[in-house]
Design an enzyme around this catalytic site. Structure first.
Site, mmCIF file in Angstrom:
data_model
loop_
_atom_site.group_PDB
_atom_site.id
_atom_site.type_symbol
_atom_site.label_atom_id
_atom_site.label_comp_id
_atom_site.label_asym_id
_atom_site.label_seq_id
_atom_site.Cartn_x
_atom_site.Cartn_y
_atom_site.Cartn_z
ATOM 1 N N GLU A 1 0.843 -1.211 0.000
ATOM 2 C CA GLU A 1 0.000 0.000 0.000
ATOM 3 C C GLU A 1 0.885 1.271 0.000
ATOM 4 O O GLU A 1 1.944 1.290 0.620
ATOM 5 C CB GLU A 1 -0.854 -0.043 1.280
ATOM 6 C CG GLU A 1 -1.785 1.130 1.492
ATOM 7 C CD GLU A 1 -2.546 0.994 2.822
ATOM 8 O OE1 GLU A 1 -2.177 0.150 3.676
ATOM 9 O OE2 GLU A 1 -3.524 1.740 3.002
ATOM 10 N N LYS B 1 -9.422 2.703 -2.335
ATOM 11 C CA LYS B 1 -9.716 2.032 -1.051
ATOM 12 C C LYS B 1 -11.056 2.497 -0.479
ATOM 13 O O LYS B 1 -11.269 3.692 -0.254
ATOM 14 C CB LYS B 1 -8.579 2.333 -0.073
ATOM 15 C CG LYS B 1 -8.662 1.627 1.265
ATOM 16 C CD LYS B 1 -7.413 1.956 2.093
ATOM 17 C CE LYS B 1 -7.345 1.207 3.399
ATOM 18 N NZ LYS B 1 -6.104 1.498 4.150
ATOM 19 N N CYS C 1 -5.461 -2.981 2.060
ATOM 20 C CA CYS C 1 -5.246 -3.075 3.503
ATOM 21 C C CYS C 1 -6.522 -3.251 4.327
ATOM 22 O O CYS C 1 -7.086 -4.321 4.351
ATOM 23 C CB CYS C 1 -4.418 -1.890 3.988
ATOM 24 S SG CYS C 1 -3.563 -2.286 5.543
HETATM 25 C C1 ACM Z 1 -4.309 0.070 6.905
HETATM 26 O O1 ACM Z 1 -5.416 0.026 6.377
HETATM 27 N N1 ACM Z 1 -3.300 0.676 6.318
HETATM 28 C C2 ACM Z 1 -4.056 -0.589 8.214
#
Ligand code: ACM
Length: 266
Positions: free
Chosen positions: A41, A112, A145
């Site tokens: 990420e 995301k 993530c």
């Molecule tokens: C995250 O979502 N970077 C823990």
């Protein structure tokens, strides 16, 4: 037919794209036997931005990015595609994105959906759903993530026909998310390539343990909790397309969506 895919675990250098690229280049060269490589990420920038201005300074548009140009060059050199975490600038918004890059440049973007902790002060939640992209005969979805905690998006990837979910991550809670990923793979009957990062930034320690999981929940490769790693695994899309559990049971056909209405009403 068996296909080779890879994940790279490493530590980007916060706010220093050129130094990050210098770290990444030899790791990508080690993955040259793979057709697809997944990176962590926010790979180009690092994670622990001091404030919105610092995040903005590192973010780039998908269509005009020196980091994605660098990756496209490595794709051309090594003959693979890459999925990378990416701080995306789109007008006055920032997204915590994943981008599929080939030798020709960016191919597809995921933004995301579930932002973690301070990310809520920096990024806008995603607005592109969970696209499934066909590439070299493989159907790919991308999640990022903290999406690990939301089974709904993993199911959307399965319903979209994904053979493989590419999952750039920066996990900070040791071992926590890593336990969930093989279960997402198993209950959706597909492969997952999770590339996590290592190292520390501004007191935040990242937990490594990147892993590849298969459609029966098997762990195909697991990187150590610390240190750089390149893991290459063989996957078979035919296994991800066979959702049978018994002669009478199928992971997708046996669903009861008429009973799931509260999932979308609350
Ligand atoms: C995250 O979502 N970077 C823990």
């Amino acid at each position: 037919m068996s296909r080779r895919v890879a994940l790279v675990q490493f530590a980007p250098v916060l706010g220093d794209r050129a130094a990050t690229e210098a770290r990444l280049a030899p790791l990508l060269a080690r993955a040259a036997r793979a057709e697809l490589v997944v990176l962590p990420e926010l790979c180009a920038t690092g994670y622990a931005f001091a404030d919105r201005a610092e995040a903005e300074a590192g973010a780039e548009p998908v269509g005009d990015s020196r980091f994605l140009d660098f990756l496209a060059g490595r794709c051309a050199e090594h003959g693979f595609d890459v999925v990378t975490g990416f701080a995306e600038r789109a007008g006055d918004r920032l997204y915590n994105s994943a981008v599929l890059v080939g030798p020709e440049g960016p191919v597809a973007t995921y933004r995301k959906l579930h932002l973690f902790d301070r990310e809520k002060e920096l990024f806008t939640p995603g607005d592109l759903g969970v696209p499934v992209v066909e590439r070299r005969g493989l159907k790919l979805a991308m999640l990022v993530c903290f999406d690990w905690a939301f089974p709904e998006v993993w199911r959307l990837a399965a319903l979209g026909g994904a053979d493989l979910v590419c999952h750039p991550a920066n996990f900070v809670l040791a071992g926590y998310a890593q336990r969930a990923i093989p279960v997402h793979a198993q209950v959706n009957g597909y492969y997952v390539l999770n590339a996590n990062r290592v190292g520390a930034e501004r007191g935040l320690r990242f937990t490594g343990g990147s892993l590849a999981a298969g459609p029966r929940g098997e762990v195909l490769a697991r990187a150590p909790a610390a240190g750089e790693a390149v893991e290459i695994v063989a996957i078979d899309p035919a296994q991800a397309r066979d959702k049978r559990v018994t002669a009478r049971n199928d992971l997708l056909a046996d669903r009861r969506p008429e009973c799931y209405r509260p999932l979308v009403e609350s």
